[in-house]
Design a protein around this motif. Structure first.
Motif, PDB file in Angstrom:
ATOM      1  N   MET A  36       0.817  -1.209   0.000  1.00  0.00           N
ATOM      2  CA  MET A  36       0.000   0.000   0.000  1.00  0.00           C
ATOM      3  C   MET A  36       0.853   1.263   0.000  1.00  0.00           C
ATOM      4  O   MET A  36       0.633   2.188  -0.790  1.00  0.00           O
ATOM      5  CB  MET A  36      -0.950   0.009   1.203  1.00  0.00           C
ATOM      6  N   LEU A  37       1.848   1.301   0.875  1.00  0.00           N
ATOM      7  CA  LEU A  37       2.693   2.490   0.952  1.00  0.00           C
ATOM      8  C   LEU A  37       3.547   2.637  -0.306  1.00  0.00           C
ATOM      9  O   LEU A  37       3.772   3.756  -0.785  1.00  0.00           O
ATOM     10  CB  LEU A  37       3.587   2.414   2.190  1.00  0.00           C
ATOM     11  N   GLY A  38       4.007   1.518  -0.839  1.00  0.00           N
ATOM     12  CA  GLY A  38       4.804   1.575  -2.062  1.00  0.00           C
ATOM     13  C   GLY A  38       4.009   2.135  -3.222  1.00  0.00           C
ATOM     14  O   GLY A  38       4.521   2.937  -4.019  1.00  0.00           O
ATOM     15  N   ALA A  39       2.733   1.749  -3.327  1.00  0.00           N
ATOM     16  CA  ALA A  39       1.882   2.258  -4.400  1.00  0.00           C
ATOM     17  C   ALA A  39       1.636   3.756  -4.222  1.00  0.00           C
ATOM     18  O   ALA A  39       1.641   4.518  -5.194  1.00  0.00           O
ATOM     19  CB  ALA A  39       0.567   1.499  -4.422  1.00  0.00           C
ATOM     20  N   LEU A  40       1.428   4.187  -2.982  1.00  0.00           N
ATOM     21  CA  LEU A  40       1.221   5.613  -2.733  1.00  0.00           C
ATOM     22  C   LEU A  40       2.472   6.414  -3.063  1.00  0.00           C
ATOM     23  O   LEU A  40       2.401   7.500  -3.662  1.00  0.00           O
ATOM     24  CB  LEU A  40       0.819   5.845  -1.266  1.00  0.00           C
ATOM     25  N   ARG A  41       3.622   5.892  -2.691  1.00  0.00           N
ATOM     26  CA  ARG A  41       4.877   6.600  -2.976  1.00  0.00           C
ATOM     27  C   ARG A  41       5.161   6.637  -4.478  1.00  0.00           C
ATOM     28  O   ARG A  41       5.621   7.644  -5.009  1.00  0.00           O
ATOM     29  CB  ARG A  41       6.030   5.909  -2.227  1.00  0.00           C
ATOM     30  N   GLU A  42       4.854   5.540  -5.154  1.00  0.00           N
ATOM     31  CA  GLU A  42       5.121   5.449  -6.586  1.00  0.00           C
ATOM     32  C   GLU A  42       4.251   6.416  -7.386  1.00  0.00           C
ATOM     33  O   GLU A  42       4.716   7.025  -8.361  1.00  0.00           O
ATOM     34  CB  GLU A  42       4.868   4.015  -7.065  1.00  0.00           C
ATOM     35  N   HIS A  43       2.988   6.557  -6.989  1.00  0.00           N
ATOM     36  CA  HIS A  43       2.050   7.368  -7.757  1.00  0.00           C
ATOM     37  C   HIS A  43       1.812   8.751  -7.161  1.00  0.00           C
ATOM     38  O   HIS A  43       0.934   9.486  -7.616  1.00  0.00           O
ATOM     39  CB  HIS A  43       0.708   6.633  -7.875  1.00  0.00           C
ATOM     40  N   GLY A  44       2.585   9.127  -6.155  1.00  0.00           N
ATOM     41  CA  GLY A  44       2.407  10.437  -5.544  1.00  0.00           C
ATOM     42  C   GLY A  44       1.089  10.577  -4.812  1.00  0.00           C
ATOM     43  O   GLY A  44       0.513  11.660  -4.742  1.00  0.00           O
ATOM     44  N   GLY A  45       0.597   9.457  -4.271  1.00  0.00           N
ATOM     45  CA  GLY A  45      -0.672   9.464  -3.552  1.00  0.00           C
ATOM     46  C   GLY A  45      -1.817   9.053  -4.453  1.00  0.00           C
ATOM     47  O   GLY A  45      -1.625   8.689  -5.622  1.00  0.00           O
ATOM     48  N   THR A  46      -3.024   9.105  -3.889  1.00  0.00           N
ATOM     49  CA  THR A  46      -4.223   8.757  -4.653  1.00  0.00           C
ATOM     50  C   THR A  46      -5.388   9.585  -4.128  1.00  0.00           C
ATOM     51  O   THR A  46      -5.414   9.923  -2.936  1.00  0.00           O
ATOM     52  CB  THR A  46      -4.512   7.240  -4.530  1.00  0.00           C
ATOM     53  N   ILE A 113      -1.587  10.344   0.975  1.00  0.00           N
ATOM     54  CA  ILE A 113      -0.173  10.299   0.624  1.00  0.00           C
ATOM     55  C   ILE A 113       0.598   9.537   1.703  1.00  0.00           C
ATOM     56  O   ILE A 113       0.170   9.457   2.858  1.00  0.00           O
ATOM     57  CB  ILE A 113       0.437  11.708   0.460  1.00  0.00           C
ATOM     58  N   ALA A 114       1.719   8.947   1.302  1.00  0.00           N
ATOM     59  CA  ALA A 114       2.614   8.300   2.254  1.00  0.00           C
ATOM     60  C   ALA A 114       3.480   9.373   2.904  1.00  0.00           C
ATOM     61  O   ALA A 114       4.021  10.240   2.227  1.00  0.00           O
ATOM     62  CB  ALA A 114       3.473   7.269   1.550  1.00  0.00           C
ATOM     63  N   THR A 115       3.592   9.337   4.214  1.00  0.00           N
ATOM     64  CA  THR A 115       4.388  10.329   4.930  1.00  0.00           C
ATOM     65  C   THR A 115       5.872  10.011   4.839  1.00  0.00           C
ATOM     66  O   THR A 115       6.272   8.909   4.438  1.00  0.00           O
ATOM     67  CB  THR A 115       3.978  10.369   6.411  1.00  0.00           C
ATOM     68  N   LYS A 116       6.677  10.971   5.233  1.00  0.00           N
ATOM     69  CA  LYS A 116       8.125  10.754   5.258  1.00  0.00           C
ATOM     70  C   LYS A 116       8.475   9.607   6.197  1.00  0.00           C
ATOM     71  O   LYS A 116       9.362   8.795   5.917  1.00  0.00           O
ATOM     72  CB  LYS A 116       8.831  12.038   5.698  1.00  0.00           C
ATOM     73  N   ARG A 117       7.743   9.514   7.317  1.00  0.00           N
ATOM     74  CA  ARG A 117       8.028   8.466   8.301  1.00  0.00           C
ATOM     75  C   ARG A 117       7.798   7.076   7.731  1.00  0.00           C
ATOM     76  O   ARG A 117       8.399   6.103   8.197  1.00  0.00           O
ATOM     77  CB  ARG A 117       7.165   8.671   9.550  1.00  0.00           C
ATOM     78  N   SER A 118       6.934   6.961   6.734  1.00  0.00           N
ATOM     79  CA  SER A 118       6.615   5.645   6.179  1.00  0.00           C
ATOM     80  C   SER A 118       7.841   4.960   5.581  1.00  0.00           C
ATOM     81  O   SER A 118       7.845   3.744   5.387  1.00  0.00           O
ATOM     82  CB  SER A 118       5.531   5.764   5.108  1.00  0.00           C
ATOM     83  N   GLY A 119       8.880   5.719   5.325  1.00  0.00           N
ATOM     84  CA  GLY A 119      10.096   5.141   4.761  1.00  0.00           C
ATOM     85  C   GLY A 119      10.710   4.063   5.624  1.00  0.00           C
ATOM     86  O   GLY A 119      11.388   3.161   5.114  1.00  0.00           O
ATOM     87  N   ARG A 126      15.401  -0.379   9.867  1.00  0.00           N
ATOM     88  CA  ARG A 126      14.344   0.181  10.712  1.00  0.00           C
ATOM     89  C   ARG A 126      13.014  -0.555  10.608  1.00  0.00           C
ATOM     90  O   ARG A 126      12.071  -0.197  11.308  1.00  0.00           O
ATOM     91  CB  ARG A 126      14.132   1.660  10.365  1.00  0.00           C
ATOM     92  N   VAL A 127      12.930  -1.569   9.771  1.00  0.00           N
ATOM     93  CA  VAL A 127      11.643  -2.230   9.587  1.00  0.00           C
ATOM     94  C   VAL A 127      11.197  -2.958  10.860  1.00  0.00           C
ATOM     95  O   VAL A 127      10.000  -3.085  11.127  1.00  0.00           O
ATOM     96  CB  VAL A 127      11.685  -3.180   8.378  1.00  0.00           C
ATOM     97  N   GLY A 128      12.120  -3.424  11.673  1.00  0.00           N
ATOM     98  CA  GLY A 128      11.753  -4.029  12.954  1.00  0.00           C
ATOM     99  C   GLY A 128      11.100  -3.013  13.873  1.00  0.00           C
ATOM    100  O   GLY A 128      10.132  -3.324  14.585  1.00  0.00           O
ATOM    101  N   GLU A 129      11.616  -1.798  13.846  1.00  0.00           N
ATOM    102  CA  GLU A 129      11.022  -0.707  14.612  1.00  0.00           C
ATOM    103  C   GLU A 129       9.616  -0.400  14.103  1.00  0.00           C
ATOM    104  O   GLU A 129       8.680  -0.175  14.886  1.00  0.00           O
ATOM    105  CB  GLU A 129      11.912   0.531  14.494  1.00  0.00           C
ATOM    106  N   ALA A 130       9.458  -0.399  12.783  1.00  0.00           N
ATOM    107  CA  ALA A 130       8.140  -0.161  12.195  1.00  0.00           C
ATOM    108  C   ALA A 130       7.161  -1.258  12.583  1.00  0.00           C
ATOM    109  O   ALA A 130       5.981  -1.001  12.861  1.00  0.00           O
ATOM    110  CB  ALA A 130       8.254  -0.064  10.672  1.00  0.00           C
ATOM    111  N   PHE A 131       7.629  -2.499  12.586  1.00  0.00           N
ATOM    112  CA  PHE A 131       6.786  -3.633  12.955  1.00  0.00           C
ATOM    113  C   PHE A 131       6.280  -3.487  14.391  1.00  0.00           C
ATOM    114  O   PHE A 131       5.085  -3.667  14.669  1.00  0.00           O
ATOM    115  CB  PHE A 131       7.590  -4.928  12.808  1.00  0.00           C
TER     116      PHE A 131
END
Length: 253
Positions: A36-46, A113-119, A126-131
Motif C-alpha cells: 500500500m505504501l509503495g503504491a502511494l509513494r510510486e504514484h504520488g498518492g491517490t 499520501i505516504a508520509t516521510k516516516r513511512s520510509g 528500521r523495519v523491525g522498529e516499524a513492525f
C-alpha cells in the motif's frame, strides 16, 4: 498488564523494536504495508473519495498485489467483484486505517499520501522498529471492535490484550484447538462481557478470535493449521505460536 507503554523495557510487557528484516518481512502486516505504501509513494498518492476512502482504481491495484490468508477465496472474489470499493475489502480498509493511525499515511489536499516516516517500513535497518510500532498501534489506537463490525462491542477484550498475549505464550507452545485456546486467553471480565452480549457460549471464541488471535496471525505471531473440519470462526483449526512471538514480546512478572 494494563500498562500502556510497551516500548519501555522496564514495564511488565515489552515490545521489542530491534527485530531484523528477516524476522518480520514474511509477515502479512509488513508485506501488505509495503504494497500500500509503495503504491502511494510510486504514484504520488491517490485521490480521496467523497466517502473518505481510497478510490476504486487504487483498491484494485492493491488487491492484486496483496498477500491474503491462504483460506481466503481470492480467485472467486476476483471473479464476482465488479466494483472495487474500499469498504468491500475489509482487510484493505483496516490496513489503511492502521497505517493512518501509525502516521504512515495522511490526507493532504484531498489525496492520501505516504508520509516521510513511512520510509522506515522499507528500510532494512528500521523495519523491525516499524513492525513494533504497528503492533502497538493495532492494540492501543485501533479499535478492535471496529475491525469486527459484524459483532457487538466488547472493549473488555482489547483492554486486557496484554493478558491475552501472556496466556497465548503459555498455552500455544504446541498446536492447540482454537476453540480450546480462546476462552483461556480472556480475563473473567472479558468472558463475562462477551457472553452478556450473546447467550451462546461460543461468543467467547468469536470475541477472542476476532480481536486477539486473528491480529496475531496477521502479525505472524501465530500460525494456523486446518483441523478435520472448518466453520465460520475456525473453531476446529489449530493454532501455535511462532518463534517471532518470543522475539517480539517479553513479559516481566
Amino acid at each position: 498488564l494494563y500498562m500502556r507503554d510497551w516500548s519501555d523495557p522496564a514495564n511488565v510487557v515489552f515490545v521489542n523494536p530491534g527485530l531484523s528484516e528477516e524476522d518480520v518481512c514474511g509477515t502479512r502486516v509488513i508485506a501488505n504495508a509495503r504494497v500500500m505504501l509503495g503504491a502511494l509513494r510510486e504514484h504520488g498518492g491517490t485521490p480521496v473519495t467523497v466517502a473518505g476512502n481510497l478510490n476504486r482504481k487504487f483498491v484494485r491495484h492493491v488487491f492484486d498485489r496483496y498477500v491474503w490468508p491462504v483460506d481466503d477465496y481470492v480467485d472467486l472474489i476476483r471473479k464476482v467483484t465488479k466494483v472495487y470499493n474500499e469498504q468491500n475489502f475489509w482487510d484493505i480498509h483496516v490496513d489503511r486505517v492502521l497505517l493512518e493511525l501509525a502516521g504512515y499515511i495522511r490526507k493532504h489536499k484531498k489525496r492520501f499520501i505516504a508520509t516521510k516516516r513511512s520510509g522506515e517500513v522499507f528500510e532494512r535497518a528500521r523495519v523491525g522498529e516499524a513492525f513494533a510500532h504497528l503492533f502497538q498501534t493495532c492494540f492501543h489506537k485501533l479499535s478492535l471492535d471496529y475491525v469486527v463490525p459484524m459483532y457487538c462491542e466488547v472493549p473488555e477484550v482489547q483492554q486486557a490484550a496484554a493478558y491475552s498475549f501472556y496466556r497465548v505464550g503459555q498455552l500455544a507452545e504446541d498446536w492447540i484447538l482454537a476453540k480450546e485456546l480462546a476462552p483461556e486467553i480472556l480475563t473473567p471480565q472479558a468472558r463475562a462481557a462477551a457472553v452478556a452480549h450473546d447467550f451462546r457460549e461460543d461468543y467467547q471464541i468469536r470475541a477472542a478470535a476476532a480481536r486477539i488471535t486473528r491480529p496475531l496471525l496477521n502479525f505472524g505471531l501465530l500460525e494456523k493449521r486446518r483441523g478435520p473440519r472448518e466453520d465460520d470462526v475456525g473453531k476446529m483449526s489449530y493454532l501455535r505460536k511462532t518463534p517471532l512471538f518470543d522475539k517480539l514480546l517479553t513479559f516481566r512478572l
